[in-house]
Design an enzyme around this catalytic site. Structure first.
Site, PDB file in Angstrom:
ATOM      1  NE  ARG A   1      -0.311   1.753   3.521  1.00  0.00           N
ATOM      2  CZ  ARG A   1       0.843   2.432   3.676  1.00  0.00           C
ATOM      3  NH1 ARG A   1       1.992   1.821   3.920  1.00  0.00           N
ATOM      4  NH2 ARG A   1       0.870   3.750   3.571  1.00  0.00           N
ATOM      5  N   GLY A   2       0.236   2.408  -0.175  1.00  0.00           N
ATOM      6  CA  GLY A   2       1.000   3.645  -0.323  1.00  0.00           C
ATOM      7  C   GLY A   2       1.143   3.924  -1.809  1.00  0.00           C
ATOM      8  CB  ALA A   3       0.491   7.012  -3.728  1.00  0.00           C
TER       9      ALA A   3
ATOM     10  NE  ARG B   1      -6.172   0.999  -1.888  1.00  0.00           N
ATOM     11  CZ  ARG B   1      -5.539   1.558  -0.846  1.00  0.00           C
ATOM     12  NH1 ARG B   1      -4.262   1.316  -0.639  1.00  0.00           N
ATOM     13  NH2 ARG B   1      -6.186   2.350  -0.019  1.00  0.00           N
TER      14      ARG B   1
ATOM     15  CD  GLN C   1      -3.344   2.973   6.740  1.00  0.00           C
ATOM     16  OE1 GLN C   1      -3.961   3.366   7.727  1.00  0.00           O
ATOM     17  NE2 GLN C   1      -3.920   2.807   5.581  1.00  0.00           N
TER      18      GLN C   1
ATOM     19  CG  ASP D   1      -2.905   8.310  -1.527  1.00  0.00           C
ATOM     20  OD1 ASP D   1      -2.822   8.839  -0.407  1.00  0.00           O
ATOM     21  OD2 ASP D   1      -2.575   7.140  -1.762  1.00  0.00           O
TER      22      ASP D   1
ATOM     23  CG  ASN E   1      -2.141  11.786   2.447  1.00  0.00           C
ATOM     24  OD1 ASN E   1      -1.605  10.862   1.835  1.00  0.00           O
ATOM     25  ND2 ASN E   1      -1.835  12.055   3.696  1.00  0.00           N
ATOM     26  CE  LYS E   2      -5.169   5.907   4.243  1.00  0.00           C
ATOM     27  NZ  LYS E   2      -6.194   5.082   3.515  1.00  0.00           N
TER      28      LYS E   2
END
Ligand code: MRU
Length: 325
Positions: free
Chosen positions: A54-56, A84, A176, A217, A227-228
């Site tokens: 995970r993570g862009a 995603r 996270q 992201d 972003n998150k």
């Protein structure tokens, strides 16, 4: 050593072997360090969807390796693009793979370039971080979320000699911050304090936060940044308290085809992530749930965006266009 693994920092989220790719299973961290092996694009797409990786930037790299494993089949592009929706790095990487003549070389290049971009962003971003700063971050924009080193955590790593400390927000519902960022900082020997998401305003109001640095992201042409989930309220709070709010993201995270944050697709994740965590469920049956995985911070709340090409300060359509030119 395989070129795609060369020069990565101690945490290796992605290990490429040519005929397979391994992902450090981020669902199990920090309790367990184990790798999931993928041998085709379907397996890579599942690993992305299920948050093994995970993570862009990391999912962009993962998708590129997924295409290689399927020899560039039309199916590989389709299944990976559906994994995603929010992080544009995934679509950016698939676009590069489509245009490439040598798939393996291109995927390895995407990986190596991401690592180099993170190191460069670290150097540039560290200039924004004061001596002994207490740096708040959200989610995990670290080595785990990239080819290595990290974006926001790259800036933090590069500021280590300034005796900084980190405040990591837990990052409900997937944790996270608590599981991944706290773990990376402990490994790195950078002092880290964990808070739950709802404690940020209190700490800021007491003067206990000097600067906020987060990842991204997808960044629209005008600087609005997805972003998150939970990033936007941190930016509002930082603005209220006069605290600089920085975004660190490589050029692969910018989407100049999107004029503003309103048009960024926001992933909705399964209800179960909000109803409880792993085996534990705390919410009653019959309750409705929302679980948007990202929010959009308007450019006006962002002090500067750091990318490997330079710094957009403040981020505007013009400063971003000039940066990426
Ligand atoms: O849902 P996740 O864990 O993939 O979300 C990750 C984030 O929001 C990160 O902050 C972002 O991808 C930047 S990672 C360098």
């Amino acid at each position: 050593m395989d070129p795609a693994n060369h020069g990565a920092s101690a945490v290796q989220p992605i290990r490429w072997h040519g005929d397979s790719v391994e992902f450090l299973d981020q669902r199990l961290l920090p309790r367990e360090l184990s790798y999931v092996t993928c041998r085709n694009a379907d397996e890579v797409a599942r690993a992305i969807r299920d948050m093994v990786v995970r993570g862009a930037p990391a999912i962009g790299c993962a998708a590129a390796f997924g295409v290689v494993l399927d020899h560039g089949s039309p199916h590989s592009y389709e299944v990976l693009a559906a994994s995603r929706p929010t992080a544009v790095n995934l679509f950016w990487a698939l676009g590069r793979m489509r245009a490439a003549k040598d798939l393996r070389a291109e995927a390895e290049k995407i990986f190596a370039e991401d690592l180099a971009a993170n190191r460069r962003m670290g150097d540039l971003g560290a200039e924004l971080i004061p001596e002994r700063a207490r740096v708040m971050t959200h989610c995990n924009a670290g080595a785990l979320a990239t080819a290595g080193y990290g974006t926001a955590l790259g800036v933090i790593r590069s500021s280590k000699s300034k005796h900084i400390s980190v405040i990591a927000s837990e990052t409900r519902p997937y944790l996270q911050g608590a599981r991944l960022t706290a773990w990376e900082m402990v490994q790195e020997g950078i002092p880290v304090t964990l808070i739950t998401d709802n404690m940020a305003g209190h700490l800021m109001s007491r003067g206990e936060v000097d600067v906020v640095v987060v990842g991204a992201d997808r960044i629209a042409a005008n600087g609005d940044t997805a972003n998150k989930i939970g990033t936007y309220p941190l930016a509002v709070l930082a603005s209220r308290h006069g605290i600089p709010f920085y975004v660190a993201a490589p050029s692969s995270t910018f989407d100049l085809d999107i004029a503003s944050g309103r048009d960024i697709p926001i992933e909705e994740r399964p209800e179960a992530e909000v109803l409880g965590y792993r085996e534990t469920r705390w919410a009653p049956d019959g309750v409705k749930v929302r679980n948007p995985a990202f929010d959009v911070t308007p450019a006006g709340l962002i002090t500067a965006i750091v990318c490997e090409k330079g710094i957009a300060r403040p981020p505007t359509r013009e400063s971003i266009a000039a940066l990426l030119r």
